[in-house]
Design a protein around this motif. Structure first.
Motif, PDB file in Angstrom:
ATOM      1  N   THR A  87       0.683  -1.080   0.004  1.00 36.16           N
ATOM      2  CA  THR A  87      -0.113   0.082  -0.180  1.00 36.16           C
ATOM      3  C   THR A  87       0.898   1.042  -0.058  1.00 36.16           C
ATOM      4  O   THR A  87       1.788   1.350   0.787  1.00 36.16           O
ATOM      5  CB  THR A  87      -0.888   0.022   1.154  1.00 36.16           C
ATOM      6  N   HIS A 137       0.562   5.461  -0.252  1.00 39.46           N
ATOM      7  CA  HIS A 137      -0.318   6.485  -0.113  1.00 39.46           C
ATOM      8  C   HIS A 137      -0.329   7.589  -1.359  1.00 39.46           C
ATOM      9  O   HIS A 137       1.155   7.587  -1.733  1.00 39.46           O
ATOM     10  CB  HIS A 137      -0.015   7.316   1.086  1.00 39.46           C
ATOM     11  N   ALA A 197       3.060   9.908  -1.122  1.00 39.63           N
ATOM     12  CA  ALA A 197       4.244   9.451  -0.953  1.00 39.63           C
ATOM     13  C   ALA A 197       5.015   9.272  -2.493  1.00 39.63           C
ATOM     14  O   ALA A 197       4.448   9.249  -3.464  1.00 39.63           O
ATOM     15  CB  ALA A 197       4.151   7.825  -0.696  1.00 39.63           C
ATOM     16  N   ARG A 213       3.889  -0.934   3.861  1.00 32.35           N
ATOM     17  CA  ARG A 213       2.707  -0.033   4.008  1.00 32.35           C
ATOM     18  C   ARG A 213       3.484   1.373   3.989  1.00 32.35           C
ATOM     19  O   ARG A 213       4.389   1.485   4.700  1.00 32.35           O
ATOM     20  CB  ARG A 213       2.036  -0.188   5.251  1.00 32.35           C
ATOM     21  N   TRP A 261       3.371   5.455   4.211  1.00 38.96           N
ATOM     22  CA  TRP A 261       2.245   6.358   4.291  1.00 38.96           C
ATOM     23  C   TRP A 261       2.541   7.655   3.920  1.00 38.96           C
ATOM     24  O   TRP A 261       3.506   7.774   2.968  1.00 38.96           O
ATOM     25  CB  TRP A 261       1.918   6.377   5.891  1.00 38.96           C
ATOM     26  N   HIS A 262       1.731   8.640   4.413  1.00 42.86           N
ATOM     27  CA  HIS A 262       1.947  10.041   3.722  1.00 42.86           C
ATOM     28  C   HIS A 262       3.305  10.673   3.912  1.00 42.86           C
ATOM     29  O   HIS A 262       3.890  10.768   4.650  1.00 42.86           O
ATOM     30  CB  HIS A 262       0.947  10.943   4.729  1.00 42.86           C
ATOM     31  N   SER A 283       6.745  -1.102   7.492  1.00 38.51           N
ATOM     32  CA  SER A 283       5.994  -0.069   7.538  1.00 38.51           C
ATOM     33  C   SER A 283       6.769   1.097   7.555  1.00 38.51           C
ATOM     34  O   SER A 283       7.727   1.469   8.396  1.00 38.51           O
ATOM     35  CB  SER A 283       4.873  -0.230   8.728  1.00 38.51           C
ATOM     36  N   GLY A 286       6.112   5.551   8.305  1.00 40.92           N
ATOM     37  CA  GLY A 286       5.151   6.418   8.875  1.00 40.92           C
ATOM     38  C   GLY A 286       5.421   7.582   8.121  1.00 40.92           C
ATOM     39  O   GLY A 286       6.259   7.901   7.295  1.00 40.92           O
ATOM     40  N   GLN A 287       4.567   8.648   8.577  1.00 41.29           N
ATOM     41  CA  GLN A 287       4.251   9.621   7.763  1.00 41.29           C
ATOM     42  C   GLN A 287       5.937  10.644   7.686  1.00 41.29           C
ATOM     43  O   GLN A 287       6.623  10.494   8.939  1.00 41.29           O
ATOM     44  CB  GLN A 287       3.399  10.859   8.627  1.00 41.29           C
ATOM     45  N   GLN A 315       8.712   4.513  12.136  1.00 43.15           N
ATOM     46  CA  GLN A 315       7.691   5.486  12.745  1.00 43.15           C
ATOM     47  C   GLN A 315       7.778   7.014  11.921  1.00 43.15           C
ATOM     48  O   GLN A 315       8.927   7.287  11.373  1.00 43.15           O
ATOM     49  CB  GLN A 315       7.863   5.665  14.213  1.00 43.15           C
ATOM     50  N   ASN A 316       6.990   7.675  12.468  1.00 39.46           N
ATOM     51  CA  ASN A 316       7.086   9.205  11.696  1.00 39.46           C
ATOM     52  C   ASN A 316       8.379   9.964  11.887  1.00 39.46           C
ATOM     53  O   ASN A 316       8.906   9.654  12.786  1.00 39.46           O
ATOM     54  CB  ASN A 316       5.952   9.920  12.362  1.00 39.46           C
TER      55      ASN A 316
END
Length: 193
Positions: free
Chosen positions: A4, A6, A9, A22, A24-25, A40, A42-43, A60-61
């Motif tokens: 996935t 976003h 991205a 994944r 993200w933003h 994963s 993160g933003q 993480q972000n």
């Protein structure tokens, strides 16, 4: 299992992402990045070209994984933690040919806002506390806190502090209460038995 990504991205052409990732933003993954499955991002994460990331890594972000960093399987990078790749940066001095490699081994946790100075190796299942600054190699299973970081104990693979001294001249054993895994400490090295 699909990956996935976003719409905000950027995944540059040539980047390799395994299944089940994944993204993200506002993530940017550079063309040379090599990433395993089930990761994963993160933003606002950045991943450089000369980066290798294993399977099931969680970033993480607000983390930038710069060139010359390797993250093995199951590594956790907490929010806003920092990697460096030049030991003595100067704006007016180009040092891209002086990057020092950083290696984070399987299962290690790098807490929120921690800083990993380039050229270090973080051992398997080591645990770097929030805000710690790592400026030397970290043993497997070590619990590190402070600025600069110092070892205050040992962590199990499950992520629980073990009832052990930092070092012991005689073999000392303990059991993780959550998993039943047995650990043996001798000197300043802990091993899973």
């Amino acid at each position: 299992m699909s990956t996935t990504i976003h719409p905000s991205a950027i995944v540059d052409e040539g980047a390799q992402l395994g299944d089940g990732c994944r993204v993200w933003h506002f993530v940017h993954i550079s063309a040379g990045a090599r990433i395993g499955e089930r990761c994963s991002f993160g933003q606002n994460v950045y991943v450089g070209n000369d980066v290798t990331i294993g399977h099931n890594v969680k970033i993480q972000n607000n983390v930038s994984v710069y060139d010359a960093v390797t993250l093995e399987d199951d590594v956790f990078c907490g929010p806003s933690m920092v990697f460096t790749n030049v030991y003595n940066p100067r704006s007016a001095v180009a040092r891209k040919d002086e990057y020092r490699r950083t290696w984070v081994k399987q299962g290690a946790t790098l807490g929120a806002n921690s800083t990993i100075v380039c050229g270090t190796t973080i051992g398997r299942h080591a645990f770097v506390g929030a805000g710690a600054v790592i400026n030397r190699d970290v043993p497997d299973f070590a619990l590190m806190v402070g600025v600069p970081a110092r070892q205050i104990g040992w962590m199990s693979r499950f992520g629980e502090k073990l009832d052990l001294p930092v070092a012991s001249a005689q073999p000392v054993e303990t059991v993780c209460p959550h998993t039943g895994d047995r650990y043996r400490l001798l000197g300043n090295q802990l091993e899973l038995i």
